[in-house]
Design a protein around this motif. Structure first.
Motif, PDB file in Angstrom:
ATOM      1  N   PHE A  23       0.917  -1.352  -0.125  1.00 41.71           N
ATOM      2  CA  PHE A  23      -0.032   0.019   0.037  1.00 41.71           C
ATOM      3  C   PHE A  23       0.780   1.182  -0.213  1.00 41.71           C
ATOM      4  O   PHE A  23       1.821   1.526   0.924  1.00 41.71           O
ATOM      5  CB  PHE A  23      -0.909   0.044   1.290  1.00 41.71           C
ATOM      6  CG  PHE A  23      -1.837   1.189   1.553  1.00 41.71           C
ATOM      7  CD1 PHE A  23      -2.960   1.243   0.539  1.00 41.71           C
ATOM      8  CD2 PHE A  23      -1.509   2.161   2.451  1.00 41.71           C
ATOM      9  CE1 PHE A  23      -3.617   2.365   0.738  1.00 41.71           C
ATOM     10  CE2 PHE A  23      -2.334   3.325   2.353  1.00 41.71           C
ATOM     11  CZ  PHE A  23      -3.420   3.609   1.577  1.00 41.71           C
ATOM     12  N   LYS A  24       0.712   2.188  -1.031  1.00 35.77           N
ATOM     13  CA  LYS A  24       1.652   3.350  -1.134  1.00 35.77           C
ATOM     14  C   LYS A  24       1.011   4.728  -1.231  1.00 35.77           C
ATOM     15  O   LYS A  24      -0.384   4.832  -1.529  1.00 35.77           O
ATOM     16  CB  LYS A  24       2.365   3.242  -2.423  1.00 35.77           C
ATOM     17  CG  LYS A  24       3.167   1.973  -2.691  1.00 35.77           C
ATOM     18  CD  LYS A  24       4.100   1.846  -3.762  1.00 35.77           C
ATOM     19  CE  LYS A  24       4.581   0.893  -4.273  1.00 35.77           C
ATOM     20  NZ  LYS A  24       5.174   0.658  -5.586  1.00 35.77           N
ATOM     21  N   THR A  37       7.281  12.365  -2.846  1.00 32.07           N
ATOM     22  CA  THR A  37       8.032  11.107  -1.808  1.00 32.07           C
ATOM     23  C   THR A  37       7.217  10.185  -1.527  1.00 32.07           C
ATOM     24  O   THR A  37       5.801  10.439  -1.165  1.00 32.07           O
ATOM     25  CB  THR A  37       8.279  11.756  -0.601  1.00 32.07           C
ATOM     26  OG1 THR A  37       9.337  12.942  -0.948  1.00 32.07           O
ATOM     27  CG2 THR A  37       9.162  10.858   0.363  1.00 32.07           C
ATOM     28  N   ASP A  38       7.674   8.730  -2.055  1.00 31.13           N
ATOM     29  CA  ASP A  38       6.950   7.505  -1.742  1.00 31.13           C
ATOM     30  C   ASP A  38       6.769   7.165  -0.434  1.00 31.13           C
ATOM     31  O   ASP A  38       7.942   7.055   0.160  1.00 31.13           O
ATOM     32  CB  ASP A  38       7.141   6.690  -2.715  1.00 31.13           C
ATOM     33  CG  ASP A  38       6.724   6.900  -4.201  1.00 31.13           C
ATOM     34  OD1 ASP A  38       5.673   7.709  -4.502  1.00 31.13           O
ATOM     35  OD2 ASP A  38       7.506   6.719  -5.242  1.00 31.13           O
ATOM     36  N   ASP A  97       9.087   5.857   4.054  1.00 34.75           N
ATOM     37  CA  ASP A  97       9.975   6.158   2.721  1.00 34.75           C
ATOM     38  C   ASP A  97      11.094   5.220   2.904  1.00 34.75           C
ATOM     39  O   ASP A  97      11.202   4.478   3.619  1.00 34.75           O
ATOM     40  CB  ASP A  97      10.376   7.752   2.678  1.00 34.75           C
ATOM     41  CG  ASP A  97      11.256   8.225   3.950  1.00 34.75           C
ATOM     42  OD1 ASP A  97      11.831   7.092   4.469  1.00 34.75           O
ATOM     43  OD2 ASP A  97      11.461   9.389   3.891  1.00 34.75           O
ATOM     44  N   SER A  98      11.749   5.404   1.598  1.00 35.85           N
ATOM     45  CA  SER A  98      12.877   4.501   1.474  1.00 35.85           C
ATOM     46  C   SER A  98      14.181   4.709   2.434  1.00 35.85           C
ATOM     47  O   SER A  98      14.837   3.548   2.557  1.00 35.85           O
ATOM     48  CB  SER A  98      13.741   4.622   0.095  1.00 35.85           C
ATOM     49  OG  SER A  98      13.895   5.987  -0.103  1.00 35.85           O
ATOM     50  N   ASP A  99      14.110   5.622   3.338  1.00 37.33           N
ATOM     51  CA  ASP A  99      15.070   5.744   4.387  1.00 37.33           C
ATOM     52  C   ASP A  99      14.535   5.465   5.589  1.00 37.33           C
ATOM     53  O   ASP A  99      15.109   5.490   6.810  1.00 37.33           O
ATOM     54  CB  ASP A  99      15.490   7.354   4.504  1.00 37.33           C
ATOM     55  CG  ASP A  99      16.246   7.684   3.213  1.00 37.33           C
ATOM     56  OD1 ASP A  99      17.006   6.817   2.530  1.00 37.33           O
ATOM     57  OD2 ASP A  99      16.168   8.794   2.711  1.00 37.33           O
ATOM     58  N   LEU A 121       5.642   8.330   7.805  1.00 38.07           N
ATOM     59  CA  LEU A 121       4.729   9.533   7.045  1.00 38.07           C
ATOM     60  C   LEU A 121       3.909  10.137   8.279  1.00 38.07           C
ATOM     61  O   LEU A 121       3.160   9.120   9.004  1.00 38.07           O
ATOM     62  CB  LEU A 121       3.974   8.814   6.037  1.00 38.07           C
ATOM     63  CG  LEU A 121       2.621   9.780   5.396  1.00 38.07           C
ATOM     64  CD1 LEU A 121       3.437  11.120   5.107  1.00 38.07           C
ATOM     65  CD2 LEU A 121       2.022   9.098   4.421  1.00 38.07           C
ATOM     66  N   THR A 122       4.086  11.472   8.596  1.00 38.11           N
ATOM     67  CA  THR A 122       3.506  11.945   9.620  1.00 38.11           C
ATOM     68  C   THR A 122       2.148  12.744   9.121  1.00 38.11           C
ATOM     69  O   THR A 122       2.072  12.928   7.824  1.00 38.11           O
ATOM     70  CB  THR A 122       4.338  12.988  10.459  1.00 38.11           C
ATOM     71  OG1 THR A 122       4.595  13.929   9.660  1.00 38.11           O
ATOM     72  CG2 THR A 122       5.448  12.233  11.180  1.00 38.11           C
TER      73      THR A 122
END
Length: 569
Positions: free
Chosen positions: A232-233, A239-240, A265-267, A271-272
């Protein structure tokens, strides 16, 4: 009149007085000075009238300057039928008709926040300074909000960023929480969107949309029954963020995973500002972020992209391009000002609907210019007639009555206009009904010009309009061609006034020299007369002194004689 210290002139003789000298001097002045003063005054008047005439001719030249190189005939008029567009057109645009079907107007991005009790309400209560990501039309900027920063501080930070977005705090007048932050992009077009990631400060109410799933019967329904783990994205401002959704995951567990910060995200950053809830059979996802947000739930049962609800009342206006059909062709632009489809034509889109733009030759302006030309021409002729006339009854003449350079101007102007001829063809029909071309010659009369008996130019506007409509190229050529009538008149005027060797400037130089010569003659004559009568006064004084001496001696002798006679008697 006085001459030095000769204040007693005439005391001895009673004859050699100043009055005699004055009369003699006036007689000499009338003979030696007055004729030249009269001629000088005449020349000064000629200079004055020549200056006025030159100015009038140059103003006439300026009024017909648009004829040069056919500029007048390049003037265009845009007549718009319909209210969806307005149009401005410059000279030289091709005569044509354009259809414009406006389907959508370009808009700029405008948001308003939720209401606050005051513009000084704190919106950063995080306990530390926060950096907000802010972008507009692709230009990015970091906004720093100190701990305790207010709604007004955010407004100032956005304005100070100077990237094309204006922020203001307005009082809506509401009884509760009347203050709202309004942010407005300066440019129209779909690419000029506002993006503001404020997930780490208080909710401003800038939610773009409510993301809503399909309807479930209970929160225990499966969101993933695909037989495999799915992703789920959520994409926020490019930014994903994603999370895995295992097979057989129920709706309530899916919601808990979102609320527990599993979207990363990738790092690995969570997500806030995103929350999920189960409401009357729907999964609803709420965001605090303003900008580009999209959801990908492929292979899940939620189908949010098909059920998303546009319920953001705080999105006042969506940035979008204008969309229209130009002569039937679909066109999009980022503005409502369209100036790149036809060089010299600017179209301003104003409303949805259809309009027709008819670009035609500006015949009204051309006709008015021709009328002004005839009027200006006649004003010059009238002026010259007045300056060169002779009245046999009063025996008075105009200042240029004998000046051939002035008297020839009307003839030269008339020849420029009426010595212009063009070859053309017209269609004739013979006795058998067969059409054939016949060569004809066009002259000034064909274009509405004629000279009346008083020497003035008559102009037939309707005749000219017919030629302009039926033979526009010939009309242009006759007036503005290299050997056209107006071109000849402009050249004629240049010969009269343009440079120091022009006719009227040479005449002015002649008058200037004559005025100086007359003044020199007058000065020399006055000097000679003054010298002559100064000398005469001195001689009169000498003679008067001798006469006075003789008178005294005569009186003494007479007294002696009288005394002797009295003694003898």
């Amino acid at each position: 009149m006085a001459f030095g210290t000769l204040s007693s002139l005439g005391a001895g003789s009673g004859v050699l007085t100043y009055d005699v000298i004055d009369k003699l001097k006036k007689a000499d002045t009338a003979t030696m000075v007055t004729p030249f003063q009269t001629r000088k005054t005449n020349v000064e008047n000629q200079q004055k009238q020549l200056s006025a005439l030159t100015t009038q001719i140059n103003l006439f030249k300026s009024s017909i300057a648009d004829f040069k190189d056919g500029e007048l005939f390049q003037k265009r008029f845009a007549n718009v039928s319909g209210s969806s567009v307005s149009a401005d057109v410059t000279s030289g645009v091709a005569v044509q008709k354009i259809t414009m079907d406006v389907e959508q107007l370009a808009q700029n991005d405008i948001y308003q926040s939720k209401g606050f009790s005051s513009e000084t309400t704190a919106i950063n209560n995080s306990g530390s300074d926060q950096t907000l990501k802010f972008s507009y039309g692709g230009a990015e900027h970091d906004l720093t909000l100190k701990n305790g920063a207010t709604l007004s501080d955010l407004k100032d930070s956005i304005n100070d960023a100077n990237i094309g977005v204006t922020a203001s705090v307005i009082d809506t007048g509401s009884d509760t929480d009347p203050y709202k932050l309004v942010i407005k992009g300066s440019k129209t077009g779909k690419d000029n969107i506002i993006k503001l990631d404020y997930g780490n400060i208080d909710d401003l109410g800038f939610n773009q949309k409510v993301y809503q799933s399909k309807q479930y019967t209970a929160d225990t329904d499966l969101i993933n029954n695909s037989g495999a783990t799915q992703s789920f994205k959520v994409s926020v401002n490019g930014t994903d963020y994603s999370m895995d959704v295992a097979d057989q995951t129920q709706v309530k567990d899916f919601i808990d995973n979102i609320n527990n910060g599993n979207l990363k995200d990738s790092d690995g950053n969570a997500l806030t500002g995103v929350s999920a809830e189960y409401d009357n059979g729907y999964i609803k996802i709420h965001t605090q972020d303003i900008g580009d947000i999209s959801i990908a739930d492929d292979n899940l049962t939620s189908a949010m992209n098909d059920n998303t609800v546009d319920s953001n009342d705080n999105k006042v206006q969506q940035a979008q391009n204008s969309e229209f059909k130009y002569n039937g062709t679909e066109v999009t632009r980022d503005s409502n000002k369209i100036d790149d489809l036809v060089v010299g034509l600017t179209m301003n889109l104003s409303s949805i609907g259809s309009s027709t733009i008819d670009i035609s030759q500006d015949t009204d302006t051309i006709n008015k210019t021709m009328q002004d030309f005839a009027s200006g021409y006649n004003s010059i002729i009238s002026k010259i007639q007045d300056l060169t006339k002779y009245d046999p009854d009063s025996k008075t003449a105009g200042v240029f009555q004998n000046e051939s350079a002035i008297r020839n101007i009307p003839t030269d102007l008339q020849n420029s206009l009426f010595s212009t001829f063009l070859s053309d063809t017209t269609i004739k029909t013979d006795r058998n009904g067969q059409e054939y071309d016949q060569k004809i010659t066009l002259s000034a009369s064909d274009f509405g010009f004629s000279m009346n008996r008083t020497g003035f130019l008559d102009f037939d506007s309707s005749k000219f309009s017919d030629m302009l409509k039926n033979k526009p190229e010939k009309t242009d050529e006759f007036l503005s061609g290299d050997d056209g009538a107006i071109t000849k008149i402009l050249n004629n005027i240049d010969n009269l006034t343009k440079d120091s060797n022009s006719t009227l400037n040479l005449l002015n130089t002649q008058y200037t020299n004559e005025e100086k010569s007359f003044q020199n003659t007058i000065d020399d004559a006055n000097k000679r007369i003054d010298t002559k009568y100064q000398t005469m006064a001195e001689r009169f004084a000498s003679y008067d002194e001798m006469i006075n001496s003789y008178n005294v001696q005569s009186q003494t002798i007479q007294q002696s004689i009288n005394a002797m006679i009295n003694a003898k008697s």
